[in-house]
Design an enzyme around this catalytic site. Structure first.
Site, mmCIF file in Angstrom:
data_model
loop_
_atom_site.group_PDB
_atom_site.id
_atom_site.type_symbol
_atom_site.label_atom_id
_atom_site.label_comp_id
_atom_site.label_asym_id
_atom_site.label_seq_id
_atom_site.Cartn_x
_atom_site.Cartn_y
_atom_site.Cartn_z
ATOM 1 N N LYS A 1 59.327 -92.501 7.008
ATOM 2 C CA LYS A 1 59.349 -93.632 7.963
ATOM 3 C C LYS A 1 60.100 -94.809 7.329
ATOM 4 C CE LYS A 1 55.254 -91.738 10.112
ATOM 5 N NZ LYS A 1 54.020 -91.922 10.853
ATOM 6 N N HIS B 1 60.044 -88.633 17.625
ATOM 7 C CA HIS B 1 58.777 -89.021 16.990
ATOM 8 C C HIS B 1 58.025 -89.977 17.925
ATOM 9 C CE1 HIS B 1 55.867 -90.724 14.247
ATOM 10 N NE2 HIS B 1 56.062 -89.646 13.491
ATOM 11 N N GLU C 1 56.545 -92.618 17.405
ATOM 12 C CA GLU C 1 56.851 -94.044 17.176
ATOM 13 C C GLU C 1 58.157 -94.424 17.871
ATOM 14 O OE1 GLU C 1 56.419 -93.750 12.927
ATOM 15 O OE2 GLU C 1 54.286 -93.356 13.241
ATOM 16 N N ASN D 1 58.022 -87.297 6.141
ATOM 17 C CA ASN D 1 58.636 -88.355 6.947
ATOM 18 C C ASN D 1 58.284 -89.685 6.283
ATOM 19 O OD1 ASN D 1 59.531 -90.149 8.829
ATOM 20 N ND2 ASN D 1 58.145 -89.504 10.475
ATOM 21 N N SER E 1 47.919 -87.176 9.687
ATOM 22 C CA SER E 1 46.967 -87.272 8.576
ATOM 23 C C SER E 1 46.836 -85.976 7.768
ATOM 24 C CB SER E 1 45.600 -87.757 9.071
ATOM 25 O OG SER E 1 45.736 -89.035 9.676
ATOM 26 N N GLY F 1 52.120 -90.600 5.625
ATOM 27 C CA GLY F 1 51.537 -91.298 4.473
ATOM 28 C C GLY F 1 51.461 -90.476 3.189
ATOM 29 N N GLY G 1 48.496 -91.548 11.054
ATOM 30 C CA GLY G 1 48.228 -92.749 10.262
ATOM 31 C C GLY G 1 46.810 -93.269 10.417
ATOM 32 N N GLU H 1 52.333 -83.490 16.952
ATOM 33 C CA GLU H 1 51.706 -84.634 16.289
ATOM 34 C C GLU H 1 50.853 -85.399 17.295
ATOM 35 O OE1 GLU H 1 54.211 -85.756 12.552
ATOM 36 O OE2 GLU H 1 54.793 -87.010 14.226
HETATM 37 P P1 13P Z 1 50.626 -89.533 8.854
HETATM 38 O O1 13P Z 1 50.747 -88.285 8.012
HETATM 39 O O2 13P Z 1 50.747 -90.791 8.064
HETATM 40 O O3 13P Z 1 49.443 -89.482 9.758
HETATM 41 O O4 13P Z 1 51.916 -89.534 9.822
HETATM 42 C C1 13P Z 1 52.234 -88.401 10.530
HETATM 43 C C2 13P Z 1 53.579 -88.569 11.075
HETATM 44 O O5 13P Z 1 53.811 -89.387 11.944
HETATM 45 C C3 13P Z 1 54.656 -87.734 10.507
HETATM 46 O O6 13P Z 1 55.802 -87.815 11.288
#
Ligand code: 13P
Length: 253
Positions: free
Chosen positions: A11, A97, A99, A9, A215, A237, A175, A169
């Site tokens: 983002k 998601h 977010e 992802n 993560s 990330g 993150g 998640e």
């Molecule tokens: P990270 O891998 O950066 O923690 O993000 C996870 C995520 O939100 C994947 O959709």
């Protein structure tokens, strides 16, 4: 047999040129993806079409949208409909998601509409669920995630539910560098599968891929993916760094 999936992802990151180089570098190290595995790249909307030729013809490698709108068409300036995503040949879309839930106030009910629209267009929704830190600290994560599934997915029949990929998640692990331990991930994934079993039966539940996100890195992917109910990862990330994501793809069981 459910698939093991490494999903990136991106983002809101990377220019088109940067994204293209990243994708090419990753794919140059991943010669073939076996039929029980899938590798998915959820990239920003404007890159879906231009990057498609890079994955086209490659078995079990796909692009995905990161979101879609919950209405079919109309006066929704700046939004992207499921029909549009389908019309460029996509097979995946991330839905719900955390977010999106947090910054765009997406409710479980709206996400149910998005899941329905995706399925009518034969797009696999990668449906995200997961609890915030205060819910985890209160020990209420199981009920919280169960409610997300009930309100967004459990109207589906037993054929439709098997077309959904679930991504657990935990928000406190996204993150933050604070990965859930493999035991914590397995515990929640087993819970999700048991909730699916109760509703749809064990055979149906066994067919549904449940990804872990939060993560995930090259260094912890093998340990996470070796858990019996963890069927791969949804990666933020670390999916932006070619060598990291290559390691994650190679960690699929
Ligand atoms: P990270 O891998 O950066 O923690 O993000 C996870 C995520 O939100 C994947 O959709």
């Amino acid at each position: 047999m459910r698939k093991q999936i490494a999903a990136a992802n991106w983002k809101m990151n990377k220019s088109l040129e940067e994204g293209k180089s990243l994708l090419e570098e990753i794919l140059s190290s991943v010669e073939s993806v076996p039929s029980n595995h899938e590798v998915v790249f959820a990239v920003p909307y404007p890159y879906l079409y231009p990057l498609q030729s890079i994955v086209e013809g490659k078995n079990n490698i796909f692009l995905s949208a990161q979101n879609c709108h919950h209405k079919t068409a109309g006066a929704f300036t700046g939004e992207v409909a499921v029909d549009m995503i389908a019309s460029i040949g996509l097979k995946f879309c991330v839905v719900g998601h955390s977010e999106r839930r947090e910054y765009f106030a997406e409710s479980n009910a709206v996400l149910a509409d998005k899941v329905n629209l995706c399925l009518t267009k034969e797009i696999t929704p990668i449906f995200c669920c997961g609890e915030p830190l205060d819910i985890r600290e209160a020990g209420a994560q199981n009920q919280y995630v169960e409610q997300q599934l009930q309100e967004s997915l459990f109207h589906l029949d037993e054929v439709a539910i098997q077309k959904v990929v679930i991504a657990y998640e935990p928000i406190w692990a996204i993150g933050t560098g604070k990965t859930a331990s493999s035991a914590q991930a397995q515990e929640m994934h087993a819970h999700i599968r048991s909730v699916l079993s109760k509703k749809y039966g064990t055979e149906v539940a066994a067919e549904i891929s449940i990804l872990y996100g939060g993560s995930v890195k090259g260094a912890n992917a093998v340990e996470l993916f070796s858990q019996p109910d963890v069927d791969g990862g949804l990666v933020g990330g670390a999916s932006l760094v070619a060598q990291e994501f290559i390691q994650i793809i190679k960690a699929l069981q």
